[in-house]
Design a protein around this motif. Sequence first.
Motif, PDB file in Angstrom:
ATOM      1  N   SER A  13       0.813  -1.202   0.000  1.00  0.00           N
ATOM      2  CA  SER A  13       0.000   0.000   0.000  1.00  0.00           C
ATOM      3  C   SER A  13       0.848   1.252   0.000  1.00  0.00           C
ATOM      4  O   SER A  13       0.442   2.282  -0.503  1.00  0.00           O
ATOM      5  CB  SER A  13      -0.940  -0.006   1.222  1.00  0.00           C
ATOM      6  N   ARG A  14       2.048   1.127   0.574  1.00  0.00           N
ATOM      7  CA  ARG A  14       2.924   2.303   0.585  1.00  0.00           C
ATOM      8  C   ARG A  14       3.614   2.490  -0.753  1.00  0.00           C
ATOM      9  O   ARG A  14       3.878   3.596  -1.159  1.00  0.00           O
ATOM     10  CB  ARG A  14       3.964   2.148   1.696  1.00  0.00           C
ATOM     11  N   THR A  15       3.929   1.395  -1.422  1.00  0.00           N
ATOM     12  CA  THR A  15       4.712   1.502  -2.653  1.00  0.00           C
ATOM     13  C   THR A  15       3.846   1.618  -3.913  1.00  0.00           C
ATOM     14  O   THR A  15       4.336   2.027  -4.941  1.00  0.00           O
ATOM     15  CB  THR A  15       5.637   0.281  -2.811  1.00  0.00           C
ATOM     16  N   ALA A  16       2.551   1.267  -3.830  1.00  0.00           N
ATOM     17  CA  ALA A  16       1.707   1.268  -5.022  1.00  0.00           C
ATOM     18  C   ALA A  16       1.646   2.623  -5.720  1.00  0.00           C
ATOM     19  O   ALA A  16       1.780   2.670  -6.944  1.00  0.00           O
ATOM     20  CB  ALA A  16       0.293   0.783  -4.668  1.00  0.00           C
ATOM     21  N   PRO A  17       1.463   3.756  -5.016  1.00  0.00           N
ATOM     22  CA  PRO A  17       1.421   5.044  -5.721  1.00  0.00           C
ATOM     23  C   PRO A  17       2.701   5.328  -6.498  1.00  0.00           C
ATOM     24  O   PRO A  17       2.656   5.824  -7.628  1.00  0.00           O
ATOM     25  CB  PRO A  17       1.203   6.055  -4.587  1.00  0.00           C
ATOM     26  N   ARG A  18       3.823   4.990  -5.906  1.00  0.00           N
ATOM     27  CA  ARG A  18       5.088   5.209  -6.601  1.00  0.00           C
ATOM     28  C   ARG A  18       5.198   4.311  -7.824  1.00  0.00           C
ATOM     29  O   ARG A  18       5.688   4.722  -8.884  1.00  0.00           O
ATOM     30  CB  ARG A  18       6.249   4.944  -5.641  1.00  0.00           C
ATOM     31  N   ASP A  19       4.736   3.061  -7.686  1.00  0.00           N
ATOM     32  CA  ASP A  19       4.783   2.141  -8.826  1.00  0.00           C
ATOM     33  C   ASP A  19       3.867   2.598  -9.949  1.00  0.00           C
ATOM     34  O   ASP A  19       4.199   2.469 -11.124  1.00  0.00           O
ATOM     35  CB  ASP A  19       4.388   0.734  -8.372  1.00  0.00           C
ATOM     36  N   LEU A  20       2.697   3.124  -9.590  1.00  0.00           N
ATOM     37  CA  LEU A  20       1.778   3.627 -10.608  1.00  0.00           C
ATOM     38  C   LEU A  20       2.363   4.838 -11.323  1.00  0.00           C
ATOM     39  O   LEU A  20       2.204   4.998 -12.534  1.00  0.00           O
ATOM     40  CB  LEU A  20       0.434   3.998  -9.970  1.00  0.00           C
ATOM     41  N   LEU A  21       3.065   5.685 -10.569  1.00  0.00           N
ATOM     42  CA  LEU A  21       3.728   6.831 -11.192  1.00  0.00           C
ATOM     43  C   LEU A  21       4.841   6.365 -12.125  1.00  0.00           C
ATOM     44  O   LEU A  21       5.000   6.891 -13.231  1.00  0.00           O
ATOM     45  CB  LEU A  21       4.290   7.759 -10.109  1.00  0.00           C
TER      46      LEU A  21
END
Length: 301
Positions: A13-21
């Motif tokens: 959940s912490r890394t998903a936004p960065r991965d989507l970016l």
Amino acid sequence: MFSLHPHAVAVRSRTAPRDLLTLVRPGQWPKSVLVVPLVLLHPAAWTWPRPAALAEAVVLFVLASSVVYIGNDIADARYDRGHPAKRLRPIASGRVPVRTAVALGAALLAALVVATAVTRPVLFAPLGAYIALNVAYSRRLKHVPVAEVFAVAAGFALRVLAGYLATGVRPSGWLLLCVFLLCFLPVLGKRRRELDLPEPLRRPVLRGYPAAFLEQLLVLTAGLTVVPFLFFALELWGPRADLVLAAVLPPVLFGLLRYLHVVLVRAGGADPARGLLRDRVLLGTGAVVVAALATAGLLSP
């Protein structure tokens, strides 16, 4: 299957936004930021609200390119998983599930359609052509030597055309051709450097590119690029073209030769976007060219 362990879920959940970016490749957005506004070489493009229209065109092409990058990564996921470097991409590594990537791509595509309809409906043609071209590239053209270079360069020409259509300035075929040829250089330079990689790291199309052939194409393209630029200067500045060319042509030639030196002598060019931004000589040369062109624009009748 993804682990349902609470700790694993928390990390994801912490890394998903960065991965989507990462998935939409913001490092590639400067391509649109730099290319779409080339219409500003025309003095008429500086009259308000044309600069605002250009900003909208840039945003729309950033959205379109993000959709394309997601689609390419979904299509290439199986190949990327077996690639020593590309296996780290968000979809190939499993950090972003395919279903999530499809949802994000669909959302961005919907946003693109709505934003285009609301702001610049005239851009539906170049945006649609850009997406269709990239679908063809992903499915077939990227495996065809030379054709794949044409497809990538055509994507940049469509960006310039979008700038013209957004502002209502009459398109210059010479500038479109100049950009088309100029964009051959970083693609060819990247392919030449990829030939130096071990076989597992090379893209399949490189089997059709001997090193000597790519080097000859680089030199030939650099020379050809100057020709439409000369005609564009004559078309745009008319009687003042001689003065403009005297100020602009030397740094343009220097920049082209510098790039050839970077690729063919210093073995650079593997990452065109980062490489160009890190070469202080090329950056300085670009600043001189922009300043000379801006001055010429101010002096234009």
